[in-house]
Motif scaffolding. Sequence first.
Motif: not given
Length: 318
Positions: A126-134
Amino acid sequence: MLEYVIKRLAYVVATLAVMSVLIFLITQIMPGNIAHLILGDFASPADIATLEAQLGLNDPWYVQYLRWASAMLHGDMGTSLSMNQPVADVIWGAVGRSALLAGISIVLVAIIGIWLGVYAGVRRGSKSDNAISMVTYVNIAVPEFFWAIVVIMLFAGYLRILPATGYASLDDGLWNWLRHLILPVFTLVTGLIAHVSRLTRSSVIDVMNTQYIRAARARGLSERRVVRDHALRNALLPAITVLAIDVGVLMGGVVVAETIFSFPGLGRTLIYAIQHMDLPLLQASMMVVTFVYAMANLSADLLYAFLNPKIRYGRGDA
């Protein structure tokens, strides 16, 4: 469980014994002469030789070690050469302040890091997962001292809302006490939160793909119950282990943070002892750090065994 606890305690005792020998030997081969440091630069060779005999410095190293270790076990850490006061008085005040700094940091790392990891893991892709990963990738790559410089420039230099150095007790007011903790704690937790969250995310993703999770979903359980009642227990086991490892990393970070922010804790005391060749203070500081690290690993082992009975019953405790 009792047998497992006894075995782990034996490992801790053996580790502390070995480390005490290494610490003593390392400090003994450091340049400098204790008798010369005590008497000063203008002491005569005869006075230095007399003091060396009084202190037992001419005895074999193992005799000196046994004398030092026995005194340590009885709570006698010696006298600081540079401060001319009992090492215990210096150490325990510094330990209390470092424990406050490290305690707040590890609690924040556990709460925020695990929450972010679980949140990202159950929302993989998800977008939140990608943001947290970044964000976590960046924080893992950037060293602690960089964040220390950034927050000092921003909050102490530009905004002037937080102090760049020092320590305040609760007697100076709650807000003043907190103000002196915010920047060191932020510096310590930034990278560790990223570390814990990445591991937790990976663990959650692995667990969510297992057969028993699919079976729980097939029984009609809500996704919240599947995560809470079935996934978290196993997914958090690696996070517990890495938190214990991070205590050791945190101890190294404490030295950096306390030096940068002039925080009067154990890390800064350790650096002071090295700079002033204060061997009794250095030996005691290193033993306290070793003890804290050993206790953190023991706590992680016991908690791991409590959550996973296979660790304490059967081959898992080998």
